[in-house]
Design an enzyme around this catalytic site. Structure first.
Site, PDB file in Angstrom:
ATOM      1  N   SER A 133       6.221 -41.193  10.054  1.00 40.12           N
ATOM      2  CA  SER A 133       6.739 -42.282  10.651  1.00 40.12           C
ATOM      3  C   SER A 133       5.909 -43.647  10.643  1.00 40.12           C
ATOM      4  CB  SER A 133       6.932 -42.089  12.092  1.00 40.12           C
ATOM      5  OG  SER A 133       8.411 -41.712  12.535  1.00 40.12           O
ATOM      6  N   GLU A 191       8.515 -44.597  18.782  1.00 42.17           N
ATOM      7  CA  GLU A 191       8.963 -44.831  17.514  1.00 42.17           C
ATOM      8  C   GLU A 191       9.268 -46.164  17.035  1.00 42.17           C
ATOM      9  OE1 GLU A 191       9.400 -42.066  14.611  1.00 42.17           O
ATOM     10  OE2 GLU A 191       9.071 -44.141  13.977  1.00 42.17           O
ATOM     11  N   ASP A 222       7.169 -48.517  14.487  1.00 45.17           N
ATOM     12  CA  ASP A 222       7.691 -48.982  13.107  1.00 45.17           C
ATOM     13  C   ASP A 222       7.671 -50.661  12.946  1.00 45.17           C
ATOM     14  OD1 ASP A 222       8.266 -46.457  12.716  1.00 45.17           O
ATOM     15  OD2 ASP A 222      10.651 -46.663  13.153  1.00 45.17           O
TER      16      ASP A 222
END
Ligand code: NAG
Ligand code: NAG
Ligand code: NAG
Ligand code: NAG
Ligand code: NAG
Ligand code: NAG
EC number: 3.4.14.10
Length: 578
Positions: free
Chosen positions: A491, A298, A302
């Site tokens: 995401s 994650e 990002d």
């Protein structure tokens, strides 16, 4: 690091203190907040040890709690005379300052009980203090207990109900943490795990290669920066304004080693300076570990899709060490409100069930977001990866996620494929049961509702704040996280959209104009024509009683799968008159 923070770091041993030993107020105090049932997945393990120290916070009452919302809309309405005239730090603090009577009442109460309070925000609208469980149970007529999230074994101390001492009534809006529950990670590291999903999974490409597909397309085999630049006309030329920043939110367990980003850029952005990097803004003692022990896909996703896409926009990883997401959201927004120049865009790829948090607390945090919006920051949140979400427990409706449910933020949904893009089947979308529909989306949502008719009526709240607002590709992303891997999810859509906004802000800054700030009033009016409407596909959930096995369809105009559509940088520039 783990021991630094908050309640969740403690290993809580259920105590043998009998409930009769809990001091309880003899006054009959009205219940201030309560919850009927636990959020799904939690069990009551027993009373909290009476000497366990709680770190409680009060949200103090304000003279006009809606003043900040009015101010937000004034500076975000593109047809208004104050559009782009963002508030200064001091102006926001004046608007949200607690009532002086509330400050006096809280101070008197703390002093009377030999408790020491500390202001948690520059405006003084949040005050924190420590108090043992037995005392808190007495003062607040509460029953602080240990609750465990069964799947992750995460424990936390909460109460199903509490009252306010008489002298605090009308002066304190919320006591936290009480009836709000965080969402512990499901299968990841740390207590908060983002929404990204590893490939392969159920939502892999389903469309066969069609005959006329351009096989030379940059997006044919993979989603990487080059694909996204081609698909959304995102420039690869470096941004030029060093004061125009892009913030990325991260939580404990999602560290991003610099070497990951370097590897990613070497392979997927060979055209840019190899020293292109990001900085860290630490909240709650968060440490962006470099040894890989705390890293996650994650975090890598990002950062790689902001540093790697918002070319030369300074990226700051706003990294919280909080071991619970709700406190993390609150601490991050409060931390940024304390900065003179917070990032103009903030991308967050984490989300939690709406019902996990009490309405009063959600409303407070949503208004903290409004404060940052009034300062000129665009807040983008992932809409979730579970499509519309199936009902759980006694619930009869699709599930709703925080923070996308907040009307003062921009929610980003997901698409897949590219010729044409269609709705990604996992794309989250819903109608809030907490917040009513804001005026800026009335026409767009009404249009959807009239096309959709009565299908799955009763599964969603037609009058609620509807999301997502915008969307971007969610399929087949390549990232580097101790090796190259593929990822799906909103995401990914969120940092990509945030990068587009940050690059637009760079152009605006060069033209001497203010940044875009809170996007929605503009998106739903002038901005919509610069987005590519997604009209194919649907969010796929197979819940009992839904027709057919699906969530919502992507239809002409706004829909609760892809919002208003996907960005097109050149068209957005044109709409901005640049
Ligand atoms: C407090 O909660 C515990 C469970 O955590 C329960 O056993 C006990 O009966 C409750 N006490 C009161 C006074 O409600
Ligand atoms: C995509 O993959 C196929 C099969 O491996 C290959 O023939 C083709 O050249 C690739 N296309 C691009 C644009 O990389
Ligand atoms: C990025 O910044 C960090 C912290 O300043 C530094 O340790 C690292 O070497 C930098 N990476 C590159 C590629 O310059
Ligand atoms: C469902 O409702 C029943 C009756 O109101 C209640 O006893 C039960 O605790 C509820 N279950 C959940 C999971 O909320
Ligand atoms: C539907 O949303 C409204 C806010 O728009 C709220 O007042 C109402 O309670 C919600 N209905 C349900 C069943 O939650
Ligand atoms: C929808 O999801 C279900 C369960 O995840 C899956 O079995 C089904 O193939 C999906 N439908 C489509 C059309 O992809």
């Amino acid at each position: 690091m783990r021991a630094l923070l908050g309640l969740l770091a403690l290993v809580l041993v259920p105590s043998v203190v009998a409930s009769s030993a809990l001091p309880r107020s003899t006054d009959v105090l009205p219940v201030h907040e309560s919850r009927q049932s636990l959020p799904p997945g939690f069990v009551d393990v027993g009373p909290a040890p009476s000497d366990h120290t709680l770190k409680l916070r009060f949200a103090l009452s304000q003279n006009d709690p809606n003043a900040i919302v009015d101010a937000l809309y004034r500076v975000s309405d593109p047809s208004g005379s104050e559009y782009g005239l963002y508030l200064s730090k001091t102006e926001v603090e004046q608007l949200v300052a607690p009532k002086s009577a509330a400050v006096d009442a809280v101070n008197a109460w703390l002093q009377e009980n030999s408790l020491s309070g500390a202001a948690l925000t520059p405006a003084g609208d949040w005050v924190g203090f420590e108090i043992p469980v037995h005392q808190a149970n007495g003062f607040f007529n509460a029953n602080f207990s240990v609750f465990e999230h069964e799947q992750t074994k995460t424990q936390m101390v909460r109460t199903m109900a509490y009252s306010l001492p008489a002298s605090l009534q009308g002066h304190v809006d919320v006591v936290h943490p009480t009836t709000s529950f965080p969402s512990p990670s499901l299968g990841g590291k740390g207590n908060v795990v983002g929404l990204q999903q590893r490939s392969p999974q159920t939502t892999k490409r389903t469309q066969p290669i069609i005959a006329n597909r351009d096989l030379s397309s940059k997006c044919t085999n993979i989603t990487d920066p080059e694909c996204l630049q081609a698909l959304y006309n995102i420039p690869s030329t470096p941004a030029t304004n060093p004061d125009n920043r892009l913030g990325v939110v991260g939580f404990f367990g999602n560290s991003v080693p610099y070497s990951f980003v370097e590897q990613f850029l070497l392979t997927y952005r060979p055209d840019i300076d190899p020293s292109t990097n990001f900085t860290v803004d630490s909240v709650d003692g968060g440490i962006n570990e470099q040894d890989g022990s705390d890293s996650s896909s994650e975090g890598a996703l990002d950062i790689e899709y902001t540093v790697g896409l918002a070319t030369n926009v300074p990226v700051v990883y706003v990294f919280s060490g909080a071991l619970g997401d709700f406190d993390g959201y609150l601490d991050i927004v409060n931390h940024l409100l304390g900065e003179e120049n917070p990032p103009q865009v903030l991308s967050t790829s984490y989300a939690t069930e709406e019902t996990s948090f009490s309405f009063a607390m959600t409303d407070k945090v949503c208004k903290q977001f409004a404060q940052l919006g009034a300062r000129g920051t665009s807040l983008l949140f992932a809409s979730g990866d579970s499509a519309a979400g199936c009902p759980v427990g006694n619930d009869t409706s699709y599930r709703v996620l925080f923070p996308s449910n907040c009307p003062f933020v921009t929610s980003v949904g997901g698409t897949e494929l590219f010729e044409p893009e269609q709705a990604w089947q996992g794309s989250g979308g819903a109608f809030s049961n907490y917040f009513s529909r804001p005026a800026y989306q009335d026409a767009a949502v009404e249009s959807f509702l009239s096309q959709y008719g009565d299908t799955n009526a009763g599964m969603y709240n037609r009058s609620g704040r509807a999301y997502p607002d915008i969307a971007a590709k969610a399929d087949d992303y390549v990232i580097y996280a101790a090796g190259f891997t593929r990822i799906f999810g909103t995401s990914a859509s969120t940092p990509v959209t945030a990068s587009v906004i940050a690059l637009l802000n760079d152009r605006l800054a060069s033209a001497g104009k203010p940044p875009l700030g809170f996007l929605n009033p503009w998106l739903y009016s002038k901005g919509a024509s610069a987005l590519t409407d997604i009209v194919d596909g649907y969010s796929n959930v197979t819940c009992e009683g839904t027709t057919p096995p699906r969530g919502f369809p992507a239809l002409k105009g706004w829909d609760p799968v892809t919002g208003l559509g996907t960005p097109n940088f050149d068209k957005l520039l044109a709409v901005l008159g640049l």
